[in-house]
Design a protein around this motif. Structure first.
Motif, short mmCIF file in Angstrom:
data_model
loop_
_atom_site.label_atom_id
_atom_site.label_comp_id
_atom_site.label_asym_id
_atom_site.label_seq_id
_atom_site.Cartn_x
_atom_site.Cartn_y
_atom_site.Cartn_z
N ILE A 77 56.71 65.95 69.16
CA ILE A 77 55.12 65.68 68.00
C ILE A 77 53.82 66.90 68.31
O ILE A 77 53.96 67.23 69.75
CB ILE A 77 54.37 64.63 69.26
N PHE A 78 54.36 67.83 67.52
CA PHE A 78 52.94 68.67 67.28
C PHE A 78 51.70 68.60 67.69
O PHE A 78 50.43 69.23 67.98
CB PHE A 78 53.11 69.73 66.63
N SER A 79 51.04 67.82 66.75
CA SER A 79 50.03 67.25 66.36
C SER A 79 49.47 65.62 66.45
O SER A 79 51.06 65.02 66.00
CB SER A 79 49.12 68.23 65.48
N GLY A 80 48.35 65.38 66.24
CA GLY A 80 47.92 64.06 66.11
C GLY A 80 47.64 63.29 66.99
O GLY A 80 47.58 61.90 66.72
N VAL A 81 48.50 63.60 68.45
CA VAL A 81 48.24 62.42 69.75
C VAL A 81 48.29 63.26 70.77
O VAL A 81 48.62 64.56 71.06
CB VAL A 81 49.42 62.08 69.46
N SER A 82 47.38 62.57 71.54
CA SER A 82 47.35 63.33 72.56
C SER A 82 47.11 62.33 73.94
O SER A 82 46.25 60.98 73.71
CB SER A 82 45.77 63.45 73.11
N ASP A 83 48.06 62.16 74.75
CA ASP A 83 47.92 61.29 75.73
C ASP A 83 48.76 59.98 75.74
O ASP A 83 48.12 59.24 75.73
CB ASP A 83 46.71 61.31 76.77
N GLY A 84 49.22 59.72 74.18
CA GLY A 84 50.01 58.76 73.96
C GLY A 84 49.42 58.06 72.89
O GLY A 84 49.28 57.07 72.68
N VAL A 85 48.24 58.80 72.72
CA VAL A 85 46.78 58.22 71.87
C VAL A 85 46.95 58.90 70.58
O VAL A 85 46.63 59.96 70.45
CB VAL A 85 45.26 57.59 72.37
N THR A 86 46.70 58.13 69.53
CA THR A 86 46.64 58.99 67.95
C THR A 86 45.07 59.56 67.80
O THR A 86 43.93 58.82 68.46
CB THR A 86 46.72 58.45 66.85
N THR A 87 45.29 60.71 67.37
CA THR A 87 43.34 61.84 67.48
C THR A 87 43.11 61.12 65.85
O THR A 87 41.64 61.93 66.14
CB THR A 87 43.67 62.77 67.42
N GLY A 88 43.60 60.78 65.18
CA GLY A 88 42.87 60.55 63.90
C GLY A 88 43.09 61.89 62.95
O GLY A 88 43.15 61.54 61.36
N THR A 89 44.26 62.23 63.61
CA THR A 89 44.56 64.06 62.61
C THR A 89 46.21 63.20 62.28
O THR A 89 46.84 62.28 62.75
CB THR A 89 44.53 64.85 63.38
N PRO A 90 46.27 64.18 60.98
CA PRO A 90 48.52 63.63 60.72
C PRO A 90 49.21 64.03 62.09
O PRO A 90 48.98 64.91 62.57
CB PRO A 90 48.54 65.15 60.15
N ILE A 91 49.81 62.81 62.25
CA ILE A 91 50.49 63.54 63.48
C ILE A 91 51.65 63.71 62.76
O ILE A 91 52.84 64.01 61.84
CB ILE A 91 51.36 62.05 62.83
N HIS A 92 52.34 65.11 63.35
CA HIS A 92 53.25 66.20 62.64
C HIS A 92 54.31 66.01 63.97
O HIS A 92 54.37 66.13 65.72
CB HIS A 92 52.88 67.30 62.54
N VAL A 93 55.94 65.36 63.54
CA VAL A 93 56.51 64.94 64.32
C VAL A 93 57.41 66.48 63.60
O VAL A 93 57.89 66.64 62.38
CB VAL A 93 57.17 63.87 64.21
N PHE A 94 57.95 66.91 64.92
CA PHE A 94 59.25 68.85 64.10
C PHE A 94 60.56 67.98 64.62
O PHE A 94 60.71 67.82 65.94
CB PHE A 94 58.77 69.75 64.85
#
Length: 142
Positions: free
Chosen positions: A29-46
Motif C-alpha cells: 500500500i503506497f498511499s491512502g493508509v497510515s498506521d492502519g487507518v485510512t487517510t481519506g486520500t485514494p488508496i494505492h495498492v501496488f
C-alpha cells in the motif's frame, strides 16, 4: 482474512483449470493508509507482476481463449491484446479485487455485513445445488 490473503485468492497457478504461472501477489500500500487507518486520500495498492510470459499468449492470435472475454472486447473495442495483460486480465483486474477487499473489511466492521462468493460452475463442472446452504454459508467454508 487479511487484504493480502484476499488478493491471493485470485492468484494464478492454484488449480488444474488455471494458468501454471506462479505469482506471489504480494501487495504494497503506497498511499491512502497510515498506521492502519485510512487517510481519506485514494488508496494505492501496488502488486508487481513477477512471472509475465507474453509468449504464452501467442495462440491468442489464432483463437480466443475459452471462458475469457477476448471475443467480447475484440468486438466492442476492435482490438485484442495477444500478449496478455489486456483489459480483463488478472493483472488489470487486481485493482478491483484489492478495492473490494478493502470495502469488505469496512462493511464487516461498520455494518456487520459479510460478503461471500464462490464459483458454482466451470464449463461442464457443476457444483450440486443441494451441497451449499447459502443461508448458513461461512467464509471458512468458501
Amino acid at each position: 482474512m487479511t487484504l493480502k490473503s484476499q488478493i491471493g485468492c485470485r492468484r494464478p497457478g492454484q488449480g488444474r483449470i488455471t494458468t501454471s504461472r506462479k505469482e506471489t501477489d504480494t501487495c504494497k500500500i503506497f498511499s491512502g493508509v497510515s498506521d492502519g487507518v485510512t487517510t481519506g486520500t485514494p488508496i494505492h495498492v501496488f502488486v508487481p507482476n513477477t512471472d509475465q510470459r507474453g509468449i504464452d499468449y501467442s495462440e491468442m492470435s489464432l483463437a480466443y481463449r475459452p471462458s475469457h472475454v477476448d471475443t467480447t472486447y475484440d468486438m466492442k473495442y476492435g482490438v485484442s491484446s495477444v500478449q496478455g495483460g489486456g483489459r480483463s486480465s488478472a493483472r488489470e483486474t487486481i485493482g478491483r479485487v484489492a478495492s473490494g477487499a478493502v470495502a469488505k473489511k469496512i462493511l464487516k466492521k461498520f455494518a456487520g455485513t459479510e460478503i461471500l462468493a464462490y464459483v458454482s460452475q466451470v464449463h461442464k463442472i457443476i457444483l450440486p445445488e443441494d451441497l451449499i446452504d447459502n443461508d448458513a454459508l461461512t467464509l471458512d467454508q468458501v
